[in-house]
Each structure stands twice: as C-alpha cells, then as structure tokens.
Design a protein around this motif. Structure first.
Motif, mmCIF file in Angstrom:
data_model
loop_
_atom_site.group_PDB
_atom_site.id
_atom_site.type_symbol
_atom_site.label_atom_id
_atom_site.label_comp_id
_atom_site.label_asym_id
_atom_site.label_seq_id
_atom_site.Cartn_x
_atom_site.Cartn_y
_atom_site.Cartn_z
ATOM 1 N N SER A 57 0.483 -0.989 -0.240
ATOM 2 C CA SER A 57 0.030 0.002 0.229
ATOM 3 C C SER A 57 0.904 1.295 0.002
ATOM 4 N N SER A 58 1.914 1.031 0.382
ATOM 5 C CA SER A 58 2.815 2.488 0.659
ATOM 6 C C SER A 58 3.559 2.658 -0.954
ATOM 7 N N LEU A 59 3.557 2.122 -1.621
ATOM 8 C CA LEU A 59 4.002 2.233 -2.745
ATOM 9 C C LEU A 59 2.783 3.042 -3.557
ATOM 10 N N THR A 60 1.406 3.378 -3.455
ATOM 11 C CA THR A 60 0.749 3.399 -4.032
ATOM 12 C C THR A 60 0.993 4.541 -4.617
ATOM 13 N N ASP A 61 1.356 5.589 -4.673
ATOM 14 C CA ASP A 61 1.457 6.789 -5.510
ATOM 15 C C ASP A 61 2.730 6.832 -6.572
ATOM 16 N N VAL A 62 3.952 6.265 -5.666
ATOM 17 C CA VAL A 62 5.290 6.612 -6.303
ATOM 18 C C VAL A 62 4.801 4.587 -7.783
ATOM 19 N N PHE A 63 4.199 4.026 -7.587
ATOM 20 C CA PHE A 63 4.156 3.021 -8.302
ATOM 21 C C PHE A 63 2.807 3.844 -9.594
ATOM 22 N N LYS A 64 2.158 4.109 -9.161
ATOM 23 C CA LYS A 64 1.298 4.812 -10.053
ATOM 24 C C LYS A 64 2.463 5.559 -11.518
ATOM 25 N N PRO A 75 6.660 1.132 -25.082
ATOM 26 C CA PRO A 75 5.782 1.121 -25.785
ATOM 27 C C PRO A 75 4.978 -0.494 -25.984
ATOM 28 N N GLY A 76 3.573 -0.896 -26.066
ATOM 29 C CA GLY A 76 2.669 -2.213 -25.477
ATOM 30 C C GLY A 76 3.093 -2.950 -24.706
ATOM 31 N N THR A 77 3.365 -2.194 -23.974
ATOM 32 C CA THR A 77 3.567 -2.817 -22.116
ATOM 33 C C THR A 77 2.432 -2.364 -21.233
ATOM 34 N N LYS A 78 1.309 -3.005 -20.656
ATOM 35 C CA LYS A 78 0.893 -2.417 -19.737
ATOM 36 C C LYS A 78 1.248 -3.078 -18.881
ATOM 37 N N VAL A 79 0.882 -2.080 -17.307
ATOM 38 C CA VAL A 79 0.931 -2.407 -16.280
ATOM 39 C C VAL A 79 0.224 -2.273 -15.137
ATOM 40 N N ASN A 80 -0.929 -2.845 -14.198
ATOM 41 C CA ASN A 80 -1.584 -2.926 -13.896
ATOM 42 C C ASN A 80 -1.277 -3.037 -12.209
ATOM 43 N N PHE A 81 -1.686 -2.382 -11.230
ATOM 44 C CA PHE A 81 -1.417 -2.360 -9.478
ATOM 45 C C PHE A 81 -2.118 -3.333 -9.089
ATOM 46 N N SER A 82 -1.712 -4.100 -8.409
ATOM 47 C CA SER A 82 -3.145 -4.651 -7.401
ATOM 48 C C SER A 82 -2.670 -4.096 -5.707
ATOM 49 N N PHE A 83 -2.883 -2.741 -5.215
ATOM 50 C CA PHE A 83 -2.244 -2.499 -3.959
ATOM 51 C C PHE A 83 -2.979 -3.210 -2.950
ATOM 52 N N ALA A 84 -2.102 -3.623 -1.463
ATOM 53 C CA ALA A 84 -2.457 -3.961 -0.699
ATOM 54 C C ALA A 84 -1.696 -4.469 0.815
ATOM 55 N N GLY A 85 -1.925 -4.694 2.126
ATOM 56 C CA GLY A 85 -1.119 -4.580 3.316
ATOM 57 C C GLY A 85 -0.175 -5.861 2.784
ATOM 58 N N GLU A 183 -5.060 -0.786 12.493
ATOM 59 C CA GLU A 183 -5.190 -0.151 11.062
ATOM 60 C C GLU A 183 -4.737 -2.217 9.496
ATOM 61 N N PRO A 184 -5.599 -2.121 8.681
ATOM 62 C CA PRO A 184 -4.656 -3.131 7.961
ATOM 63 C C PRO A 184 -3.288 -3.005 7.755
ATOM 64 N N ASN A 185 -3.678 -1.810 7.164
ATOM 65 C CA ASN A 185 -2.298 -1.367 6.466
ATOM 66 C C ASN A 185 -1.874 0.460 6.651
ATOM 67 N N VAL A 186 -0.667 0.083 6.242
ATOM 68 C CA VAL A 186 -0.230 1.955 6.708
ATOM 69 C C VAL A 186 -1.372 2.972 5.921
ATOM 70 N N ARG A 187 -1.882 3.169 4.852
ATOM 71 C CA ARG A 187 -2.703 4.142 4.813
ATOM 72 C C ARG A 187 -3.558 4.047 5.249
ATOM 73 N N LEU A 202 2.405 5.899 13.792
ATOM 74 C CA LEU A 202 3.414 5.837 13.442
ATOM 75 C C LEU A 202 3.070 5.065 11.165
ATOM 76 N N VAL A 203 3.660 6.143 10.112
ATOM 77 C CA VAL A 203 3.112 5.629 9.166
ATOM 78 C C VAL A 203 4.653 5.899 8.780
ATOM 79 N N TYR A 204 4.605 5.131 6.985
ATOM 80 C CA TYR A 204 5.849 6.098 6.942
ATOM 81 C C TYR A 204 6.269 6.758 6.019
ATOM 82 N N LYS A 205 7.441 7.365 6.290
ATOM 83 C CA LYS A 205 7.511 8.709 6.117
ATOM 84 C C LYS A 205 7.169 9.330 4.280
ATOM 85 N N THR A 206 6.679 7.996 3.658
ATOM 86 C CA THR A 206 6.583 7.837 2.252
ATOM 87 C C THR A 206 4.774 8.870 2.716
#
Length: 271
Positions: A57-64, A75-85, A183-187, A202-206
């Motif tokens: 979950s802590s990679l949500t913004d940066v991985f987008k 080109p021609g490659t698509k990256v789909n993310f699934s974020f969770a704890g 909680e189930p994740n940092v977000r 308590l959360v990650y700095k990012t």
C-alpha cells in the motif's frame, strides 16, 4: 560480345559500384544520429505484455508514476497494480491469484514466499514518522508521548510490516502504547489521522508526504527508528515471465530510482 574494359574503365566501374553500396549504409548511420534507432532499441528492450503487479500500500502513489514511466519506455506494455497490505498480498499469492510480480514492504513477508517467487531484490528503503493532526494540536514531540493515555493513537496490526516495525521501535524504547485501533495497512492508519479520528499514528515517511495538507509529522531519530526494505520479485505462476522479469529489473535502474527518490524513498544499501 561486349568489348573488354580498359584498366581505367574497370577502376571507374568499381568506384561506381562501391559508392552505390555505401549509400544505404550512410542512410542507416543518419538514422542513428537522429536517435531513432536508439529509441526503437529501448522500446523493444522488454517483451510486450499486460502485467499485473501486487504491491504494498505504501507504494500506491509512487508506483502509479513509475508504471506510467515504464509504459512510456516500453510501448505495447501495460502495467496494472493491485495495492494492499503486504500480508494480504502474500495471502493472494498463496491462493494462486493471477499476477506477474510482487513488491512487499518487508523482506520477512517476501522470504515466506520463497517457493512462489523468483530471486527477490531490494529496490528501496523507508523510515517511520509520527503522523499528527495539522498543526500538531496535541504537541506530540516523540515516541514517549504516544504512551499518554489521553492521546488517541492508531497503529497498523502487528502482522502488517509497518505494524511490525512500529511494535519493534516501541518495544526497543520500552514504550507501552494502547492503540484505539489496529489497521490492515499504512494508508488506513494515515486516514484515521487525516480524518481526526486519531491524534497520532506511526506511518512511513513517504505516506505522510502524500498528505501534507492534512497532517504534520514528528521525526523519529535514527537511533530509535527502523528501516523498512522493499523487495521485488517475479511470481513463478506468471504467464509473462520475461516481461515480468524485465519490469522487476527496471525498478533498480537509475530512471526508476529517481522516481522513488523523488517520492522520499531511500536507495537500497547495496546501491
């Protein structure tokens, strides 16, 4: 019968033929000078595929941002993310969820999936901070303040990487905290502070850096903090093994590392 050429005539014919053969080569050289050849090589460097990446979950913004950059480079490659704890992602892998790569927020979770993944590599590091309401109305100054019974503190559950890191640093400092929720994740922790449902968490700095308009942060000294490491690996069940390996490898390239750094992540120790 054609008349035989004189020596001078033969030399002239040879020069004409040589010039004709050099024209296509010169044209190819001009393409390289314009950069077209290099761009095509870069674009064709990774196999084309639709990839599914399970990420903490802590990679949500940066991985987008990283995903968009990778797609532009390939080109021609698509990256789909699934974020969770990370613990949720591990459960999905064990259940056979269709995916190509995995990035967790700790090495322990990844190590537990050794039979399901390729060899992992750490792509980034992170640190914890104390997230507080805007303006820090409760005047939290450090970890010791979290033991105040009048302070509503929220933590991630201990099975979640950020929850495990939180427990580690609080136990090391012998600080007893009674959270109002786990909680189930940092977000989810960050959201509680943002909404005013908790005074601190308590959360990650990012993660805190993504909500600067709603929360402030209290820095935790290095001697009291923990370092979170983010390993990435391909999944053995991937139907796009080469494309997945190319993406995981790209995460350690200067281009990807710059994106991670801009989001506040730190380089892995080996880099």
């Amino acid at each position: 019968m054609s008349p035989a050429l004189s020596p001078a005539g033969r030399r002239t014919a040879a020069a004409v033929l040589t010039a004709a053969l050099l024209v296509p080569l010169a044209a190819c050289g001009n393409d390289d000078d314009n950069g077209d050849g290099a761009e095509k090589a870069a674009g064709d460097s990774a196999p084309k595929a639709d990839l599914t990446v399970l990420a903490a979950s802590s990679l949500t913004d940066v991985f987008k941002t990283a995903g968009a950059a990778y797609e532009k480079e390939n080109p021609g490659t698509k990256v789909n993310f699934s974020f969770a704890g990370s613990q949720e992602l591990a459960a999905q892998v064990k259940q056979g969820a269709p995916a190509d790569a995995l990035v967790t927020a700790d090495t322990k979770t990844m190590d537990g999936l050794e039979s399901d993944t390729g060899a992992p590599s750490v792509i980034a590091r992170n640190r914890l901070v104390i997230a507080v309401g805007e303006g820090n109305p409760k005047k939290v100054s450090g970890l010791k303040d979290l033991s105040d019974s009048e302070l509503k503190v929220v933590l991630a559950a201990p099975e979640v990487p950020v929850g495990r890191y939180s427990k580690q640093i609080l136990d090391d400092q012998k600080i007893d905290v009674r959270p109002v929720s786990q909680e189930p994740n940092v977000r989810a922790v960050l959201s509680k502070v943002e909404l005013g449902e908790a005074d601190a968490g308590l959360v990650y700095k990012t993660d805190a850096a993504t909500a600067t308009e709603k929360v402030d942060t209290v820095t935790i000294p290095d001697g009291e903090n923990a370092i979170a490491e983010y390993p990435a690996a391909t999944l053995k069940t991937s139907e796009h093994a080469e494309a997945a390996a190319a993406f995981v490898k790209w995460l350690s390239t200067p281009a990807a590392q710059k994106i991670l750094k801009n989001a506040g992540f730190e380089k892995p120790q080996q880099q």
